[in-house]
Design an enzyme around this catalytic site. Structure first.
Site, PDB file in Angstrom:
ATOM      1  CD  GLU A 199      60.826  42.473  60.966  1.00  0.00           C
ATOM      2  OE1 GLU A 199      60.866  41.383  60.389  1.00  0.00           O
ATOM      3  OE2 GLU A 199      59.868  42.847  61.675  1.00  0.00           O
ATOM      4  CE1 TYR A 224      55.058  44.913  66.691  1.00  0.00           C
ATOM      5  CE2 TYR A 224      54.524  45.084  69.029  1.00  0.00           C
ATOM      6  CZ  TYR A 224      55.462  44.950  68.009  1.00  0.00           C
ATOM      7  OH  TYR A 224      56.800  44.864  68.325  1.00  0.00           O
ATOM      8  CB  SER A 228      68.348  42.850  79.239  1.00  0.00           C
ATOM      9  OG  SER A 228      69.029  42.389  78.086  1.00  0.00           O
TER      10      SER A 228
END
Length: 591
Positions: free
Chosen positions: A82, A201, A292
């Site tokens: 996003e 966040y 990863s």
């Protein structure tokens, strides 16, 4: 390296740094961070592209930003990132990448025009009861206690949250709210995740609190992000002479450590049973994407679940090898070991083969999936799903090669992997593609007698198992991630979402690009500011607006928050009449 804001820095071209000529640069991994770093070397440090080499263990670039047509399985997307207007370094990057489809335009131009024509919104942010929009869908339903807990976390110092989980700083009242439903499913948080990252966040995206229920703040590409972002970037780098070596495993990077100084000295490679050593000169540069989230991904098909694997994979093995020799390189085991069972591991790509399922999507969203516009504009989350299931349907076609008159592509994901489904009595890991599709059809209201037939005949579903997909959010402490440029490093940097930079949030394209820019600018002393993280948390207008939406659009006198009442009681509402404070409160609709 320094941080900046404002157009004076944003549009400036820095002078060529001293000592660039004759240097070489090596990137480990061909994900977004490495691709961005290569472009910044060329554009801002004025290094020739012919001096840059990118090593990648897979046969294609892009890392976790993918979208492929598998000859046997069909269309596959493991996920999508996003994006929003305030990804300052991401847009700084793509303003310099030529579009592949629009002559004379950049990728940023293309996305800007597209967003203006078809802005994002989500008309079905949350559903329950087999295809019904949840009541009060526009409300965040936070209790006064939950709001105070949220604000308390924001006010806590980051160093006081080492190794704490989200469920250690919030009560059940918070987890029962729409805020948590929207926040968790938008960003992939779970109760066991890092309270440190949750705080980041909140601080980073406080300006999105007003749009959590409709996702109008998001920006989406024309096609999947591999075709719309990665391919143009790679083709531009290739046109500049950058060398890409695929199918190459970087086994080790040797680093010498003298007093107060670290230098990468050698890169160890392997490919098809052969080994290779590259000597790194003192002036050469090495950029490593450590770890990863999509390492060791496996795929199933309509009839077969995605295999569950437990190997570390190359990205984790390299990081572990380096960290074992130097604590400054972080603690990879914090992120890749002991991931809870109740985590997100499975996503699925559903290709609708005809229009028998389409009416159920159109009934939910009010949008024709064949219209070419955004259909869900981010996740449509299923509140009463045992898996916390959700789906996303972006603009169609989602692949340039897709037959949009016949095929439609939908992406599914479930955040809880340790519970049986509501329709399929299995955990999400145990399900074949058809079973994952059937569970979705159940939740969007397809009649029970039609579900299994449609899941097998009207759709083809590819499950993907990603054992490390939530590893970014493991509870962590300071020092668990290496600094982008470790203290004393002269030619080595870590880039990507497992490197540490202040204030920004992982699991974003912005974090990948930001760490790459910081690495290049630091090692080469590029005289241009790295755009600071958008400072919405310091904007009183944003804070007041957020308070309005956290309280479900109530006025100040209606908010049951004693500490706010005390604060404004001290000020005295009569005293602010005719002042700028009254204007601010009025603009935020709090009075």
């Amino acid at each position: 390296m320094y941080r900046s804001n404002g157009n004076f820095e944003a549009f400036a071209r820095p002078p060529k740094p001293q000592g660039v000529d004759g240097r070489r640069a090596y990137f480990v991994g061909a994900g977004l961070a490495s691709l961005a770093g290569a472009l910044f070397l060329i554009r801002d440090a004025q290094m020739p592209g012919t001096a840059i080499t990118v090593f990648e263990e897979l046969d294609l670039p892009g890392g976790s930003m993918d979208g492929i047509l598998d000859r046997d399985k069909g269309f596959i997307i493991r996920g999508g990132r996003e994006m929003e207007a305030h990804f300052e370094t991401l847009w700084d990057l793509f303003r310099s990448v030529p579009s592949l489809e629009t002559p004379g335009a950049s990728v940023l131009d293309e996305m800007y025009w597209l967003h203006k024509k078809d802005p994002s919104s989500n008309p079905a942010r949350a559903i329950h009861g087999r295809g019904q929009i949840v009541p009060q869908v526009a409300d965040l339903t936070l209790t006064p206690k939950a709001i105070e807990e949220l604000i308390s976390l924001a006010l806590t110092r980051e160093e006081d949250l080492d190794n704490k989980r989200i469920d250690e700083v919030f009560s059940e009242e918070f987890f029962s709210s729409h805020f948590w439903l929207y926040w968790a499913t938008m960003f992939a948080f779970e109760p066991w995740a890092s309270a440190t990252e949750m705080r980041r966040y909140i601080m980073r995206f406080v300006h999105h609190i007003s749009t959590l229920s409709d996702l109008t703040s998001l920006r989406f590409t024309q096609y999947n992000q591999y075709e719309s972002l990665i391919l143009p970037l790679v083709k531009h780098l290739q046109s500049q002479g950058v060398t890409f070596r695929y199918g190459i495993q970087v086994e080790d990077v040797l680093v010498s450590a003298n007093v107060g100084e670290k230098r990468a000295t050698q890169i160890h490679l392997s490919a098809q049973g052969k080994t290779e050593r590259i000597d790194v000169d003192a002036d050469d540069l090495v950029f490593i994407t450590n770890g990863s989230i999509t390492e060791s991904s496996t795929y199933g098909d309509n009839d077969t679940p995605a295999p569950v694997v437990a190997d570390d994979g190359g990205a984790w093995s390299l990081w572990k090898r380096m960290a074992a020799r130097d604590t400054a390189f972080g603690r990879p085991e914090v992120f890749c070991e002991r991931i809870p069972e109740a985590n997100w591991t499975i996503s699925a790509t559903v290709t609708l083969l005809d229009d028998r399922i389409t009416p159920y999507i159109e009934r939910l969203t009010g949008r024709d999936p064949h219209s070419g516009v955004i259909i869900t504009g981010g996740p449509c989350s299923i509140e009463d799903s045992n898996w916390l299931y959700g789906f996303t349907m972006s603009r169609q076609p989602h692949f340039a090669s897709q037959d949009s008159s016949r095929q439609l592509v939908v992406w599914l994901y479930g955040l809880y992997s340790d519970r049986p489904g509501n329709y399929v009595p299995k955990t999400i890991r145990e399900c074949s593609g058809a079973e994952l599709c059937a569970e979705w059809l159940y939740h969007i209201g397809v009649p029970l007698d039609d579900i299994d037939l449609l899941a097998r005949e009207a759709a083809s579903t590819v499950p993907c198992n990603m054992p490390y997909i939530t590893s970014y959010f493991m509870p962590r402490a300071m020092g668990d991630r290496p600094l982008v440029v470790p203290v004393g490093s002269r030619n080595l940097a870590f880039i990507g979402n497992f490197a540490e930079t202040e204030r920004d949030t992982v699991f974003t394209t912005e974090y990948s690009v930001r760490t790459a820019m910081e690495a290049v600018y630091t090692l080469l002393d590029v005289d241009r500011g790295v755009p600071e993280v958008y400072a919405s948390i310091f904007d009183v207008r944003v804070l007041l607006s957020s308070l309005y939406y956290l309280g479900d659009r109530k006025r100040l006198h209606e908010l049951d928050l004693p500490w706010i009442a005390r604060a404004f009681g001290r000020i005295g509402m009569e005293k602010i009449k005719g002042t700028y404070l009254e204007t601010l409160l009025s603009n935020a609709r709090l009075i």
